[in-house]
Write a protein that holds these residues in place. Sequence first.
Motif, PDB file in Angstrom:
ATOM      1  N   ARG A  70      34.500   2.413  15.140  1.00  0.00           N
ATOM      2  CA  ARG A  70      35.807   1.758  15.334  1.00  0.00           C
ATOM      3  C   ARG A  70      36.330   1.996  16.752  1.00  0.00           C
ATOM      4  O   ARG A  70      36.872   1.089  17.391  1.00  0.00           O
ATOM      5  N   ALA A  71      36.180   3.217  17.227  1.00  0.00           N
ATOM      6  CA  ALA A  71      36.643   3.553  18.576  1.00  0.00           C
ATOM      7  C   ALA A  71      35.852   2.779  19.634  1.00  0.00           C
ATOM      8  O   ALA A  71      36.431   2.264  20.606  1.00  0.00           O
ATOM      9  N   LEU A  72      34.546   2.682  19.445  1.00  0.00           N
ATOM     10  CA  LEU A  72      33.728   1.925  20.391  1.00  0.00           C
ATOM     11  C   LEU A  72      34.133   0.454  20.408  1.00  0.00           C
ATOM     12  O   LEU A  72      34.233  -0.165  21.472  1.00  0.00           O
ATOM     13  N   LYS A  73      34.398  -0.105  19.232  1.00  0.00           N
ATOM     14  CA  LYS A  73      34.822  -1.498  19.149  1.00  0.00           C
ATOM     15  C   LYS A  73      36.167  -1.693  19.854  1.00  0.00           C
ATOM     16  O   LYS A  73      36.355  -2.656  20.596  1.00  0.00           O
ATOM     17  N   ALA A  74      37.098  -0.757  19.651  1.00  0.00           N
ATOM     18  CA  ALA A  74      38.403  -0.830  20.303  1.00  0.00           C
ATOM     19  C   ALA A  74      38.263  -0.742  21.831  1.00  0.00           C
ATOM     20  O   ALA A  74      39.064  -1.312  22.567  1.00  0.00           O
ATOM     21  N   TYR A  75      37.235  -0.064  22.292  1.00  0.00           N
ATOM     22  CA  TYR A  75      36.966   0.090  23.719  1.00  0.00           C
ATOM     23  C   TYR A  75      36.322  -1.162  24.315  1.00  0.00           C
ATOM     24  O   TYR A  75      36.233  -1.320  25.512  1.00  0.00           O
ATOM     25  N   GLY A  76      35.887  -2.070  23.461  1.00  0.00           N
ATOM     26  CA  GLY A  76      35.297  -3.309  23.935  1.00  0.00           C
ATOM     27  C   GLY A  76      33.798  -3.410  23.780  1.00  0.00           C
ATOM     28  O   GLY A  76      33.187  -4.389  24.204  1.00  0.00           O
ATOM     29  N   VAL A  77      33.195  -2.401  23.167  1.00  0.00           N
ATOM     30  CA  VAL A  77      31.749  -2.424  22.916  1.00  0.00           C
ATOM     31  C   VAL A  77      31.491  -3.316  21.703  1.00  0.00           C
ATOM     32  O   VAL A  77      32.243  -3.293  20.734  1.00  0.00           O
ATOM     33  N   THR A  78      30.441  -4.113  21.754  1.00  0.00           N
ATOM     34  CA  THR A  78      30.093  -4.987  20.639  1.00  0.00           C
ATOM     35  C   THR A  78      29.617  -4.159  19.454  1.00  0.00           C
ATOM     36  O   THR A  78      28.628  -3.427  19.563  1.00  0.00           O
TER      37      THR A  78
END
Length: 68
Positions: free
Chosen positions: A45-53
Amino acid sequence: MKAAGAQSPDDNDEYLQIQVPSVTKHHLGIRAAETREPIRVVVLRALKAYGVTVPDEAISDRRKKRPA
């Protein structure tokens, strides 16, 4: 034998092992306990929020559900 197109989300998963500061792991554990999700889900979730696919179907608890 699996039919074409019937892949499970795990079929495309790869292992990623990283070292993080102790305080970071501790806070991830706290967040996981608060949300009742595995650390893996918190990190995705954190990676997605950071913009990672991150595919939405990858952000799920893969543990077996226990009857209530």
